[in-house]
Design an enzyme around this catalytic site. Structure first.
Site, mmCIF file in Angstrom:
data_model
loop_
_atom_site.group_PDB
_atom_site.id
_atom_site.type_symbol
_atom_site.label_atom_id
_atom_site.label_comp_id
_atom_site.label_asym_id
_atom_site.label_seq_id
_atom_site.Cartn_x
_atom_site.Cartn_y
_atom_site.Cartn_z
ATOM 1 N N GLU A 125 -11.414 1.095 -3.398
ATOM 2 C CA GLU A 125 -10.994 1.262 -2.507
ATOM 3 C C GLU A 125 -9.325 2.278 -2.915
ATOM 4 O OE1 GLU A 125 -9.731 -2.273 0.572
ATOM 5 O OE2 GLU A 125 -8.548 -2.929 -1.848
ATOM 6 N N ASP A 138 0.917 -1.282 0.114
ATOM 7 C CA ASP A 138 -0.119 -0.144 -0.173
ATOM 8 C C ASP A 138 0.663 1.398 -0.169
ATOM 9 O OD1 ASP A 138 -1.876 -1.450 0.650
ATOM 10 O OD2 ASP A 138 -1.988 -1.459 2.493
HETATM 11 O O1 FUB Z 1 -3.557 -3.139 3.401
HETATM 12 C C1 FUB Z 1 -5.118 -3.483 3.568
HETATM 13 C C2 FUB Z 1 -5.462 -2.870 2.635
HETATM 14 O O2 FUB Z 1 -5.028 -3.927 1.112
HETATM 15 C C3 FUB Z 1 -5.797 -1.834 2.641
HETATM 16 O O3 FUB Z 1 -5.977 -1.126 3.156
HETATM 17 C C4 FUB Z 1 -6.249 -2.174 0.936
HETATM 18 O O4 FUB Z 1 -6.010 -0.718 -0.008
HETATM 19 C C5 FUB Z 1 -5.465 -2.722 0.786
HETATM 20 O O5 FUB Z 1 -4.196 -3.033 -0.070
#
Ligand code: FUB
Length: 324
Positions: free
Chosen positions: A223, A15
């Site tokens: 996301e 991330d």
């Molecule tokens: O790392 C946890 C979660 O997985 C992140 O917040 C999301 O974007 C995904 O990459």
């Protein structure tokens, strides 16, 4: 840069948020670990409990410095569990880290921690940001002098629990021809510790000017918001989650609406995909992660970088992920 480069071969980092401060590139990743928690759609297996910061003056070949642990769950007064993707912004000599974390009731909120240096250490505020919810904050320092935070994530990211910035009694995930759940954007207050306004939806339009539909899973937001500006145009990029792509949409201001353009990165090895796009020394780079080094363990992700190119019309040339 011909080949993608793994930046932290000795550990699992994911991330990435990336910024250039001075003559140096700073990388703010999540820090994956083996917690033993079984994999599920809620993301419980992503049970991270600290952050490191990395820096380099040469993305392509130079050494990458690990500045060590800069913030940990144990130091955050309101903490429950799960430090997910963070981002950092600079204002008036201070660096502000924005991080999603579940509180003691297992609700994701966004916290702020402050440092005097880009490499930390970061000192957390005693409470999460008022009115914050969900995950994946990403902050744009705009040319108007204001900072804008983009955030939100579906499923384990809990965005489906909110409507009009209020918690619902029961979560509602739209389907089919209903409008897709949007990311959110809010201008930050001058003190960088609060929203200056109610978060607004980040609307992504299709080629007919209609908001993307919930059933359009290969294009709709899931996301991993990121915003960058190229030739004066605002590029909102994001992960499509369960269809595993990084896509983008463009607009003429930080709030949008944005018009869908295409895929930046096709699926990588691993369930999640998440990125940052940054210019350094006249070249553009896509930072992201995959699970090739961990042999597909989706909760053990590795940080990498590859060069990104645009065509003459400003369209991003799509890259192939490692799952192809
Ligand atoms: O790392 C946890 C979660 O997985 C992140 O917040 C999301 O974007 C995904 O990459």
């Amino acid at each position: 840069m011909n080949e993608p480069r793994y930046l932290v071969p000795g550990d699992y980092m994911a991330d990435p948020a990336v910024h250039v401060f001075g003559d140096t590139v700073y990388i703010y990743p999540s820090h994956d670990r083996e917690s033993g928690i079984p994999e599920n759609d809620n993301g419980d297996h992503f049970d991270m409990n600290d952050y490191h910061v990395f820096s380099t003056k040469d993305i392509e070949n130079g050494p990458v410095t690990d500045h060590g642990v800069v913030l940990k769950v144990a130091d955050i007064p309101w903490a429950g569990r799960q430090l997910w993707d963070n981002d950092v912004a600079f204002k008036d000599g201070r660096y502000y880290m924005y991080f999603p974390l579940k509180d003691k009731t297992d609700i994701f909120r966004i916290g702020v921690a402050v440092a005097d240096k880009p490499e930390g250490p970061f000192v957390p505020m005693s409470d999460p940001m008022k009115g914050s919810y969900s995950i994946d904050p990403a902050v744009l320092a705009d040319k108007d002098g204001h900072h804008y935070m983009y955030f939100g994530g579906l499923w384990g990211g809990q965005l489906q629990r909110y409507k009009d910035n209020k918690a619902l009694e029961s979560a509602y995930l739209p389907e089919g021809d209903e409008p897709a759940l949007p990311a959110r954007v809010a201008r930050l207050a001058d003190n960088m510790l609060e929203f200056a306004e109610e978060p607004r939806p980040v609307i992504i339009l299709d080629e007919n000017g209609q908001p993307l539909k919930a059933g359009d899973t290969s294009r709709r937001f899931f996301e991993a918001s990121w915003m960058h500006v190229y030739n004066g145009v605002y590029y909102f990029s994001y992960s499509t989650g369960d269809t595993h792509r990084i896509c983008y949409a463009i607009g003429d201001n930080p709030y949008g609406p944005f018009t869908y353009q295409g895929v930046i990165l096709t699926p990588v090895v691993g369930w999640t995909t998440h990125h940052a796009i940054v210019e350094f020394k006249g070249r553009w780079y896509l930072f992201h992660h995959d699970c090739v080094p961990s042999k597909g363990k989706t909760w053990l992700r590795s940080l990498k970088v590859v060069e990104l190119s645009y065509d003459a019309q400003g369209r991003i040339l799509p890259l192939k992920g490692t799952a192809e």
